[in-house]
Design a protein around this motif. Structure first.
Motif, short mmCIF file in Angstrom:
data_model
loop_
_atom_site.label_atom_id
_atom_site.label_comp_id
_atom_site.label_asym_id
_atom_site.label_seq_id
_atom_site.Cartn_x
_atom_site.Cartn_y
_atom_site.Cartn_z
N GLY A 164 -4.79 -9.66 -13.12
CA GLY A 164 -5.04 -9.71 -11.68
C GLY A 164 -4.24 -8.71 -10.88
N ALA A 165 -4.63 -8.57 -9.61
CA ALA A 165 -4.00 -7.59 -8.72
C ALA A 165 -2.51 -7.84 -8.55
N LYS A 187 -6.96 -4.92 -12.48
CA LYS A 187 -7.38 -4.77 -11.09
C LYS A 187 -6.43 -3.83 -10.33
N ASN A 188 -7.00 -3.12 -9.35
CA ASN A 188 -6.14 -2.31 -8.49
C ASN A 188 -5.22 -3.21 -7.68
N GLY A 189 -4.18 -2.64 -7.11
CA GLY A 189 -3.20 -3.43 -6.38
C GLY A 189 -3.76 -4.07 -5.13
N THR A 190 -3.05 -5.06 -4.60
CA THR A 190 -3.52 -5.77 -3.40
C THR A 190 -3.60 -4.84 -2.19
N ASP A 191 -2.90 -3.71 -2.23
CA ASP A 191 -3.00 -2.74 -1.14
C ASP A 191 -4.21 -1.83 -1.27
N GLY A 192 -4.97 -1.99 -2.36
CA GLY A 192 -6.14 -1.15 -2.58
C GLY A 192 -5.84 0.11 -3.36
N GLY A 193 -4.57 0.40 -3.61
CA GLY A 193 -4.20 1.61 -4.33
C GLY A 193 -4.53 1.53 -5.81
N LEU A 194 -4.74 2.69 -6.42
CA LEU A 194 -5.13 2.76 -7.82
C LEU A 194 -3.95 2.97 -8.76
N VAL A 233 -10.51 -2.25 -12.68
CA VAL A 233 -11.41 -3.12 -11.91
C VAL A 233 -11.10 -2.90 -10.43
N LEU A 234 -12.08 -2.44 -9.67
CA LEU A 234 -11.89 -2.21 -8.24
C LEU A 234 -12.23 -3.50 -7.49
N ARG A 235 -11.25 -4.00 -6.73
CA ARG A 235 -11.44 -5.27 -6.01
C ARG A 235 -11.14 -5.15 -4.53
N GLY A 236 -10.98 -3.88 -4.05
CA GLY A 236 -10.61 -3.69 -2.66
C GLY A 236 -9.15 -4.04 -2.43
N GLY A 237 -8.74 -3.99 -1.18
CA GLY A 237 -7.35 -4.29 -0.87
C GLY A 237 -7.14 -4.44 0.62
N SER A 238 -5.88 -4.37 1.04
CA SER A 238 -5.57 -4.55 2.46
C SER A 238 -6.18 -3.45 3.32
N THR A 239 -6.54 -2.33 2.71
CA THR A 239 -7.17 -1.23 3.44
C THR A 239 -8.68 -1.40 3.53
N GLY A 240 -9.23 -2.42 2.86
CA GLY A 240 -10.67 -2.67 2.92
C GLY A 240 -11.34 -2.55 1.58
N PRO A 241 -12.66 -2.58 1.54
CA PRO A 241 -13.41 -2.49 0.28
C PRO A 241 -13.25 -1.12 -0.38
N ASN A 242 -13.49 -1.06 -1.70
CA ASN A 242 -13.41 0.23 -2.41
C ASN A 242 -14.51 0.38 -3.46
N TYR A 243 -15.67 -0.21 -3.19
CA TYR A 243 -16.77 -0.12 -4.15
C TYR A 243 -17.80 0.94 -3.79
N LYS A 249 -16.03 7.83 -6.46
CA LYS A 249 -15.74 9.23 -6.81
C LYS A 249 -14.24 9.49 -6.85
N LEU A 250 -13.52 8.93 -5.90
CA LEU A 250 -12.06 9.09 -5.89
C LEU A 250 -11.44 8.43 -7.11
N CYS A 251 -11.95 7.29 -7.50
CA CYS A 251 -11.45 6.61 -8.69
C CYS A 251 -11.75 7.44 -9.94
N GLU A 252 -12.95 7.98 -10.03
CA GLU A 252 -13.31 8.83 -11.17
C GLU A 252 -12.34 10.01 -11.28
N ALA A 253 -12.03 10.63 -10.15
CA ALA A 253 -11.12 11.78 -10.17
C ALA A 253 -9.72 11.37 -10.63
#
Length: 357
Positions: A164-165, A187-194, A233-243, A249-253
């Motif tokens: 989990g995050a 999962k990405n962090g609760t802040d939305g960062g990868l 696993v992208l689950r969004g974060g405090s900055t908002g959704p990330n799907y 594309k940013l995650c792929e990079a």
């Protein structure tokens, strides 16, 4: 000599727990269940390797609190899984342990009777039997690997695991993931960062040595080989959704820069639906559109779903619990689940076999 107490100052009591070997002897696994679990693991690995064109979907209640409702859901999901199997590999979400921001019900293993009696040994029996019963139906299962001791009791029943995050950044959980027998999604962090998830993947693929227990319950130094089948696993974060396509594309990079295979799973719940479970079908639709438009990195989805939509608080009088309604995060109901996944399958069934990964 001083009588000052310096050990276990804040410990009230200690209970001896059944050993993993004894629990498995009491609740043995059939050959049929073993085959389902093994095939589930192999299928996920083949999807991650690009050898299987299908996508996998981890779907089910946010947490399990009612065994009868869980089996009711599993029977429904098995029928749907068979129907969609040419395009989607369905794995039931069977979560027993819930990380809490402060305090609250920690899940069926910790408190199986939802009344603060904390009958953990009974929770382990109940949880293992449920996993075996679902496997006997022919449905692979998933869970969140939260407590570092419980995998010795339950992980032989699991086809896919999540970190989990809140625990992706934990060294303990990265080490544990390196030794799990199933593929693992971080999962990405609760802040939305990868970054924490990328670092976790880079750690879990490597061998580790750490303190744990063996099948006989003895404290041991665990030596792992490293887990080659880890992914984000992208689950969004405090900055908002990330799907959305930009975040994908940013995650792929970021994955490419870190030398990690481009395997991305989207969690349709949590921040990706702004904690509004009814929005999950819209996330599924968006991801489906991305695949139709040429995306090749998205390999799976997580969906929080139950027999009935929404969630409820745990009442003092447990007879007041509504049937098939989550007691933790809100879920979409069964009819919405069927519609969303059937629609996804119908739209992707012709494109996925030609997808180049």
């Amino acid at each position: 000599m001083s009588n000052t107490v310096i050990e276990n100052v804040n410990v009230d009591a200690q209970e001896i727990l059944i050993t993993p070997a004894a629990l498995k002897a009491a609740l043995p696994m059939s050959d049929a269940a073993k085959e389902v679990i093994s095939q589930g693991r192999d299928t996920v690995r083949n999807i991650l390797d690009g050898k299987d064109h299908r996508m996998f979907v981890v779907v089910g209640p946010c947490s399990i609190h009612d065994i009868d409702a869980a089996m009711d859901y599993a029977r429904r999901l098995k029928a749907l899984a068979d129907e969609l199997s040419d395009t989607l590999v369905i794995i039931m979400r069977v979560y027993f342990e819930k990380p809490r921001t402060t305090v609250g019900w920690k899940g069926l293993i910790n408190d199986p009777y939802l009344n603060d009696t904390f009958k953990i040994e009974e929770g382990l029996h109940i949880g293992r039997k449920l996993l075996l019963d679902i496997s006997e139906l022919g449905l692979p299962t998933s869970t969140e690997a939260l407590d570092p001791i419980s995998p010795q009791y339950l992980q032989d029943c699991i086809s896919w695991s999540a970190i989990g995050a809140r625990t992706t950044e934990s060294q303990t959980h990265r080490e544990m993931a390196s030794g799990l027998s199933s593929a693992v999604g971080f999962k990405n962090g609760t802040d939305g960062g990868l970054t924490v998830a990328l670092n976790a993947i880079g750690s879990a693929v490597k061998p580790h040595r750490f303190l744990g227990i063996n099948g006989d319950g003895q404290v041991s130094v665990i030596h792992t080989r490293g887990n080659a089948y880890t992914h984000i696993v992208l689950r969004g974060g405090s900055t908002g959704p990330n799907y959305d396509s930009v975040h994908i594309k940013l995650c792929e990079a970021a994955l490419d820069k870190a030398g990690i295979p481009l395997n991305i799973m989207v969690d349709t719940s949590h921040a990706n639906s702004n904690k509004q479970p009814s929005l999950q079908p819209l996330v599924i639709e968006n991801v489906t559109n991305q695949v139709l438009e040429g995306n090749t990195s998205i390999i799976g989805l997580m969906v929080e779903s139950h027999i009935n939509a929404g969630n409820q608080s745990i009442p003092e009088d447990l007879s007041e619990l509504a049937y098939g309604v989550s007691v933790t995060d809100g879920c979409i109901g069964w009819e919405e689940t069927e519609t969303a996944l059937r629609t996804m399958r119908d739209r992707l069934k012709d494109i996925l076999p030609t997808r180049k990964r």
